[in-house]
Design a protein around this motif. Structure first.
Motif, PDB file in Angstrom:
ATOM      1  N   LEU A  64      -1.863  -6.513  12.047  1.00 50.11           N
ATOM      2  CA  LEU A  64      -3.228  -6.005  11.980  1.00 50.11           C
ATOM      3  C   LEU A  64      -3.218  -4.488  12.042  1.00 50.11           C
ATOM      4  O   LEU A  64      -2.285  -3.892  12.572  1.00 50.11           O
ATOM      5  N   GLN A  65      -4.274  -3.897  11.513  1.00 52.52           N
ATOM      6  CA  GLN A  65      -4.456  -2.453  11.648  1.00 52.52           C
ATOM      7  C   GLN A  65      -4.752  -2.172  13.110  1.00 52.52           C
ATOM      8  O   GLN A  65      -5.578  -2.853  13.695  1.00 52.52           O
ATOM      9  N   SER A  66      -4.080  -1.189  13.689  1.00 50.58           N
ATOM     10  CA  SER A  66      -4.428  -0.837  15.053  1.00 50.58           C
ATOM     11  C   SER A  66      -4.438   0.659  15.199  1.00 50.58           C
ATOM     12  O   SER A  66      -3.529   1.352  14.735  1.00 50.58           O
ATOM     13  N   SER A  67      -5.491   1.162  15.848  1.00 55.36           N
ATOM     14  CA  SER A  67      -5.608   2.607  16.014  1.00 55.36           C
ATOM     15  C   SER A  67      -4.766   3.076  17.198  1.00 55.36           C
ATOM     16  O   SER A  67      -4.343   4.225  17.276  1.00 55.36           O
ATOM     17  N   SER A  68      -4.499   2.150  18.110  1.00 55.25           N
ATOM     18  CA  SER A  68      -3.829   2.510  19.357  1.00 55.25           C
ATOM     19  C   SER A  68      -2.312   2.662  19.157  1.00 55.25           C
ATOM     20  O   SER A  68      -1.719   2.015  18.300  1.00 55.25           O
ATOM     21  N   LYS A  69      -1.709   3.500  19.992  1.00 55.06           N
ATOM     22  CA  LYS A  69      -0.243   3.653  19.924  1.00 55.06           C
ATOM     23  C   LYS A  69       0.443   2.477  20.588  1.00 55.06           C
ATOM     24  O   LYS A  69       1.531   2.085  20.223  1.00 55.06           O
ATOM     25  N   LYS A  70      -0.244   1.968  21.607  1.00 60.13           N
ATOM     26  CA  LYS A  70       0.279   0.798  22.300  1.00 60.13           C
ATOM     27  C   LYS A  70       0.180  -0.391  21.334  1.00 60.13           C
ATOM     28  O   LYS A  70      -0.786  -0.508  20.584  1.00 60.13           O
ATOM     29  N   GLN A 101     -10.229  -4.036  17.318  1.00 57.52           N
ATOM     30  CA  GLN A 101      -9.071  -4.746  17.863  1.00 57.52           C
ATOM     31  C   GLN A 101      -8.411  -4.107  19.071  1.00 57.52           C
ATOM     32  O   GLN A 101      -7.621  -4.737  19.740  1.00 57.52           O
ATOM     33  N   ASN A 102      -8.717  -2.874  19.308  1.00 52.05           N
ATOM     34  CA  ASN A 102      -8.024  -2.163  20.378  1.00 52.05           C
ATOM     35  C   ASN A 102      -6.516  -2.195  20.163  1.00 52.05           C
ATOM     36  O   ASN A 102      -6.046  -1.754  19.139  1.00 52.05           O
ATOM     37  N   ASP A 103      -5.797  -2.791  21.104  1.00 51.96           N
ATOM     38  CA  ASP A 103      -4.335  -2.691  21.057  1.00 51.96           C
ATOM     39  C   ASP A 103      -3.635  -3.759  20.232  1.00 51.96           C
ATOM     40  O   ASP A 103      -2.433  -3.680  20.034  1.00 51.96           O
ATOM     41  N   ILE A 104      -4.364  -4.758  19.794  1.00 57.83           N
ATOM     42  CA  ILE A 104      -3.681  -5.902  19.184  1.00 57.83           C
ATOM     43  C   ILE A 104      -3.255  -5.571  17.758  1.00 57.83           C
ATOM     44  O   ILE A 104      -4.077  -5.209  16.929  1.00 57.83           O
ATOM     45  N   ASN A 105      -1.973  -5.642  17.493  1.00 56.57           N
ATOM     46  CA  ASN A 105      -1.532  -5.298  16.143  1.00 56.57           C
ATOM     47  C   ASN A 105      -0.719  -6.378  15.450  1.00 56.57           C
ATOM     48  O   ASN A 105      -0.257  -6.196  14.341  1.00 56.57           O
ATOM     49  N   GLN A 106      -0.553  -7.513  16.127  1.00 63.15           N
ATOM     50  CA  GLN A 106       0.152  -8.601  15.443  1.00 63.15           C
ATOM     51  C   GLN A 106      -0.251  -9.952  16.037  1.00 63.15           C
ATOM     52  O   GLN A 106      -0.384 -10.089  17.261  1.00 63.15           O
ATOM     53  N   ILE A 335     -10.249 -13.259  25.930  1.00 59.58           N
ATOM     54  CA  ILE A 335      -8.854 -12.838  25.732  1.00 59.58           C
ATOM     55  C   ILE A 335      -8.801 -11.323  25.552  1.00 59.58           C
ATOM     56  O   ILE A 335      -7.982 -10.632  26.174  1.00 59.58           O
ATOM     57  N   LYS A 336      -9.696 -10.804  24.711  1.00 63.19           N
ATOM     58  CA  LYS A 336      -9.700  -9.359  24.462  1.00 63.19           C
ATOM     59  C   LYS A 336      -9.913  -8.569  25.746  1.00 63.19           C
ATOM     60  O   LYS A 336      -9.228  -7.592  26.020  1.00 63.19           O
ATOM     61  N   LYS A 337     -10.869  -9.054  26.539  1.00 65.70           N
ATOM     62  CA  LYS A 337     -11.194  -8.366  27.781  1.00 65.70           C
ATOM     63  C   LYS A 337      -9.996  -8.419  28.746  1.00 65.70           C
ATOM     64  O   LYS A 337      -9.675  -7.426  29.410  1.00 65.70           O
ATOM     65  N   PHE A 338      -9.330  -9.551  28.791  1.00 60.57           N
ATOM     66  CA  PHE A 338      -8.227  -9.720  29.738  1.00 60.57           C
ATOM     67  C   PHE A 338      -7.022  -8.861  29.380  1.00 60.57           C
ATOM     68  O   PHE A 338      -6.291  -8.407  30.258  1.00 60.57           O
ATOM     69  N   ILE A 339      -6.798  -8.621  28.096  1.00 60.86           N
ATOM     70  CA  ILE A 339      -5.574  -7.877  27.754  1.00 60.86           C
ATOM     71  C   ILE A 339      -5.805  -6.380  27.626  1.00 60.86           C
ATOM     72  O   ILE A 339      -4.852  -5.631  27.548  1.00 60.86           O
ATOM     73  N   ASN A 340      -7.048  -5.949  27.611  1.00 59.92           N
ATOM     74  CA  ASN A 340      -7.255  -4.505  27.479  1.00 59.92           C
ATOM     75  C   ASN A 340      -7.397  -3.810  28.832  1.00 59.92           C
ATOM     76  O   ASN A 340      -7.716  -4.419  29.797  1.00 59.92           O
TER      77      ASN A 340
END
Ligand SMILES: *[C@@H]1O[C@H](CO)[C@@H](O)[C@H](O)[C@H]1NC(C)=O
Ligand SMILES: *[C@@H]1O[C@H](CO)[C@@H](O)[C@H](O)[C@H]1NC(C)=O
Length: 340
Positions: A64-70, A101-106, A335-340
């Motif tokens: 996925l496209q992700s703006s975050s470095k993490k 998506q925040n940090d999720i890139n795959q 899930i999104k809330k828990f991992i960010n």
């Protein structure tokens, strides 16, 4: 004379029926032509990984496209007796470009051997330990070093085994940064299997009901739909897709083997339970309370008192055994809330 003719024709009829059953049962049916649009799309997205030299594991990996470095990889582990397709609805939420998506890139998922589009050998020892090995093998292949596990049903048990290995000086080839579990039988003492699970564990009878001849759509439909909340029943297309996922590669015939996870849980359940309690990996349990297999009268209280470090999110009261399917949008947000 008449009675000889009668008994001979009766005998011939019986032989004809038996021959029909045997021939019918040996036919290796292909069902691709009956796939719904969504199931077909899911099938097309996937690739195959060779496992133990001869078996094929169906998997999907999407960047996925992700703006975050993490960077965060989500690995989805499906339940019994279905397949990775259980996650199709929630997958589209994560891969939708309009959802930030925040940090999720795959995103990664796969079908265990014996399930979905993977090989379903009849001469194979299906175990939770082996399913955990498949995870390790796949992530090595994809060059993924750290994951967030999202698991459901028997997938919870696979996740518990991976966590157990992680607790032991990390014996996995990857790190588990967080873990989300849904409606799995982590508490063997309050687990209430449905009738068809009992039947699949009953010697001889299990081979009969899992044969191509008896494992028909109507039989499957009636037992499978009872574990969904009454207002979130899969529609006829979705039920048929669940069914085809099992029938693919004659998978109905391995059900008496893959259900062996229940015996393993009886044997190792405590060890896996302790692994959840002892780990430093943050764990969230998302619970659909209208689940006949993990009853609401006992499950949440016991989870809170036994595993105080596991965070519990209870979905609205009509959500049953398949939260990622029945209430995918809420689960996606949790899930999104828990991992960010
Ligand atoms: C069932 O729901 C799916 C979405 O998951 C939809 O694509 C399909 O058209 C629906 N089928 C029926 C018969 O309503
Ligand atoms: C889990 O660990 C806590 C301490 O963190 C302990 O009080 C509790 O008894 C443990 N639960 C089980 C089921 O062993």
């Amino acid at each position: 004379m008449l009675s000889i003719i009668q008994s001979t024709s009766f005998g011939l009829c019986l032989i004809a029926i038996l021959v029909f059953l045997i021939v019918n049962d040996e036919k290796n049916e292909r069902f691709e032509t009956e796939f719904s649009y969504n199931l077909n799309k899911w099938h097309q997205k996937g690739s195959y990984l060779t496992y133990k030299n001869e078996h094929k594991i169906f998997y999907i990996s999407e960047k996925l496209q992700s703006s975050s470095k993490k960077t965060t990889t989500l690995l989805f582990l499906h339940g019994f007796p279905s397949s990775s397709f259980d996650y199709a609805k929630i997958w589209s939420q994560f891969s939708d470009k309009h959802n930030e998506q925040n940090d999720i890139n795959q995103l990664v998922t796969f079908d265990y051997l014996g399930y979905g589009f993977s090989s379903k050998p009849l001469n194979y020892e299906y175990t939770i330990f082996d399913m955990a090995d498949m995870v390790d093998r796949l992530l090595l292949h994809l060059n993924v070093h750290s994951v967030v596990l999202v698991a459901h049903d028997v997938g919870d048990t696979v996740a518990q085994e991976l966590i157990r290995r992680d607790n032991l000086n990390n014996q996995n080839n990857f790190k588990i940064s967080k873990c989300i579990l849904m409606n799995g039988g982590i508490m063997t003492d309050i687990y209430k299997p449905i009738a068809s699970q009992y039947l699949m564990r009953t010697k001889y009878l299990n081979n009969l009901i899992s044969s191509n001849y008896l494992f028909r759509f109507n039989f499957f439909k009636n037992s499978f739909s009872q574990i969904f909340g009454s207002l979130n029943q899969p529609n006829s297309t979705e039920l048929y897709d669940f069914y085809l996922g099992i029938r693919f590669n004659n998978g109905n015939k391995v059900l008496p083997l893959t259900i062996n996870y229940m015996s393993e849980r009886e044997q190792f359940g405590n060890v896996w339970y302790d692994a959840l309690n002892e780990t430093n990996i943050p764990v969230l349990f998302i619970y659909g309370p209208a689940d006949p297999i993990n009853p609401r009268s006992t499950f949440p209280q016991k989870l809170r008192s036994d595993l105080p470090r596991v965070k519990l999110s209870i979905l609205s009261e009509l959500i049953g055994h398949y939260p990622q399917f029945e209430d995918y949008f809420t689960v996606f947000q949790l899930i999104k809330k828990f991992i960010n």
